[in-house]
Each structure stands twice: as C-alpha cells, then as structure tokens.
Design an enzyme around this catalytic site. Sequence first.
Site, PDB file in Angstrom:
ATOM      1  N   ARG A 268     -10.220  -5.966   9.272  1.00  0.00           N
ATOM      2  CA  ARG A 268      -9.404  -5.604   8.747  1.00  0.00           C
ATOM      3  C   ARG A 268      -7.778  -5.704   8.428  1.00  0.00           C
ATOM      4  NH1 ARG A 268      -8.930  -6.923   3.567  1.00  0.00           N
ATOM      5  NH2 ARG A 268      -7.234  -7.720   4.098  1.00  0.00           N
TER       6      ARG A 268
ATOM      7  N   CYS B 269      -4.985  -7.997   7.146  1.00  0.00           N
ATOM      8  CA  CYS B 269      -3.675  -7.930   6.197  1.00  0.00           C
ATOM      9  C   CYS B 269      -2.782  -8.846   7.584  1.00  0.00           C
ATOM     10  CB  CYS B 269      -3.585  -5.673   6.727  1.00  0.00           C
ATOM     11  SG  CYS B 269      -4.690  -5.360   5.820  1.00  0.00           S
TER      12      CYS B 269
ATOM     13  N   HIS C  74       0.801  -1.370   0.170  1.00  0.00           N
ATOM     14  CA  HIS C  74       0.008   0.032   0.622  1.00  0.00           C
ATOM     15  C   HIS C  74       0.936   0.885  -0.214  1.00  0.00           C
ATOM     16  CE1 HIS C  74      -3.989  -2.174   0.278  1.00  0.00           C
ATOM     17  NE2 HIS C  74      -3.705  -2.946   1.543  1.00  0.00           N
TER      18      HIS C  74
END
Lengths: 202, 271
Positions: B228, B232, B184
């Site tokens: 979430r 991850c 990211h």
Amino acid sequence: MNTKIILAAACAAALAGCATKDEAAYRAQADAVLKRDFQARGIATMDRLDQTELQRICTQYHDNPPFEVQQRLEAAEMKTVKLPADGKFMGDWKRGARIAESGRGMTWSDKPGEAGGSCYNCHQLSPQQTSFGTLGPSLLQFGKTRGYTEANQKYVYERIYNSKAFNTCSTMPRFGSTGTLTEAQIKDLVAYLMDPESPVNK
Amino acid sequence: MKRRNIVCAAALGAALGATPVAAQDTDTTTAEFEKFRAVMEEANPAELFELKGEELWRTRRGPKNASLEKCDLGLGPGVVKGAYVQTPRYFPDVGRVMDIEARVVHCMITLQGFTYEELAKQPFSTETRTPDVVSIVTFIAAQSKGMKFDAPQSNAQEREAYELGKAIFFHRAGAWDLSCASCHGADGKRIRTQQLPNFTNPQQAARGVLGWPGYRMTGGVMHTLQWRMNDCFRQQRFPEPKYVSEAITALLTYLTVNANGTVYKGPGIKR
C-alpha cells in the site's frame, strides 16, 4: 488548582517549544532517509527527491508560509510560465475532455510523454462525468459563470501551467513548469473550461 | 483461486458497476460496497492465504532448512498471537524499529538463509504469483484478530520512528510537489469517487490500518501495507521506496500509533 493550570500551561509551552525545535531536525532527517531509502524506477528518477525551495518552504510551514515569502515565491513561479508564442490560449475542447479524464503521467509505471491532466481526480467539470474528486474546487460551468473573456482564458492557461504562481502551496501540480503537459495540451484544457460549446459550460 | 476471482469480480460488478453512480451518491456507493464487503468477509479469500502462511511458517525451508517457529516477532521466539497489532516496535537484536513485514524478512534471512535480494526482487503479489512473505504476514495478522492496536512508544527509538514518519508524511517533493498530507490531510476529500481518510485526524486514523493485509478485488490479489505504501508513493510521483526500508517502517509507525486502541478485525477485503 491555579498552580496546576499554570504548571500544565508551562509544560505545554515547553513541549511545544521542543517540538518546534525537533521538527526542523526531523524534517532534515526525513530528507536524508528518503534519499537513502528510495531508488530510481522508470521515469521516476532520484532527483525528484531534491526538494525545490518552494517544496521545502511549504513542508516547513505546513502549506502556510508568511505573506512576504508567499509573494516572493509566487512571483518567481510566475516567471516560469511560458505564454503561447501565437498568443492564442484556446485549443480544442474535445481533445481537452480526454486530457482531463486521463490520470496517467509521471509515475514510475508511465512512459515519458503519456501524461494527462488528472483533472477529474480533484475537480468536478462536465455534469456528465459523475466520477470526480473533491480535493480541488468544482469547475462546473467555469466559463459560463466567469465570462468568456480573453483575460479569463489567459488566467486558466497560467493557472494550469503553474498553480503555485497564484497560491504558493497549492496542492495542484505545476503542469506546464514541470513539463507534465505540453503547451498544446494546456490550450486544449483551456478550451474545455472556456469554450461555450464545451460540456463544462452546458 | 482463479475461479473465485471471477466470481468476486462478477459479484462486485453487480454491486457497483452495473449502473453509473452519481457522485452525489458516493455514500450510496460506499454503503453498497460495505454491504458487499460484509458478505465477502464471511468467506474472505484472505483465509486461504492465512492457511498458506501458517504452513510456510511451520515448514523447514531455505538454505538453512529451518522453520520460522523460532522467529521473534517482539513477544518472544515463536509467539505469533498479538504480534501484528504490537508492531512496528524496536528490536534490540538489530538495533532498529521494524514493522511486521520487515521482521519476517529479517527472520527469513537469519533463520532460513534467504537473501534480501531474492526477497526484494518481486516483493508484491501479482495475478499469477503471491510471494511467501505476503502469506506469512497474513497468517501472523490473523492471529491478532479482535485485539487492539498497541504499537509501542516505550523507548527513544520508537518515538523517533514516529516523529520521522510524521515528517515523511508532510514532506512535499517529487514531480507534482505532493506529500502524503496533500491527499490525506483534510476531512471529507475524494479522488474520483474514492474517499480519502484524513490521517491527521485521530478519528480516521484507524482507516489506515484496518483491513490490511487485504484481499484486493482489483486484480484479485493479496496485499500487505508494504504494498500500500509503495503504491501511494508511485501515485505521489516519487521514486520507489526500497522494500522494507526504514522510511516505510517510520511511516507505518506514524500511521499505526495514531490508530492505537482500535480493535483489529483481521485480514480484510479492499476495493
């Protein structure tokens, strides 16, 4: 006006100075907080949070350490690469295709020894597989365009075994050095990239 | 609920899975999913969890037989409207920054008498079970619909949470040497066909918080940002973060503050 600009620049410089100083403190705090706030689960044990020197340096330099540091670390990583005892780098490209497809391995929901290469997560390989990621370069026609030489086979073997031996802070995991993939699996992946019959080269 | 899952799955299949999608057509895939999401959001399954959460918020429960109506989410006891988009924030009563889920857990412990251990045992939704906390957070989130994210940075603790979160974001470790930034940290990247938001780019930061809590098509379950972050880290090949820990709050502070100013559209739909 000029005074304002100079003042703004001085403030920015001061802030940048502070930020650099604080960054080291926050890195140390992050390390401590992660060790406190995480727990082992399955095969994902807590020692995974003990940063290696390479991980620590890549974190510190945002993946761009000074050239001399890169050279030293890459040489050290290269020493962890174990070449095949039989001197052969190529396995079976068909098995390699399955290993390239599998995104499993090393998470807390995986069992030991069930790892694939996660290759398609980041690379384009066979033109038939249209679901591929772009975090790494396209490897379409890898052997065909670079030449089916033994030197290239060796390079691919070493690169999969430990990508950091070539690019210190590469995003690619060290599949051999970390014990994620076996020697035989890496050979199969070499064949997937380097066998003229592999769909990668069609 | 079960039947709805099947309907959702079938519709998603028709929209996405029926024909193989070429990677060059990823934008078509994304566009198709966005169309599908727009249709789904008119009857978003998340609404069912909002209703359940509202009921749980008002009902006297737990060993102390109390409701959560005195829970202070940062804007005063019982004030729910706007609380979601103004967290994580510093809570003087506990002397630490908390994200919304950490705060709800705190209230369930202090007001209702539940224990951390029982709430942390199975904190995430499965196909057969949605934890109460998930429904409650979904209810709270829905009361911020249409409001801008405004996670405060008004004291030393909140600013420190942001900096710590940023440091965690760039921290490379684990079996595969990954940090959050490995996936990211650059524009236009994908894993397989899944587009990856670049959270270091202010223009894309909103993608980290919009649509959460989200009704996830995969499995047909409701998930919060705590889940979430957990998933991850699983894929990052790290050990598991402890539920509602400071590390996760710090990371959520970094992600939310970066998205400040974005209008929150309410609980959403995720692939």
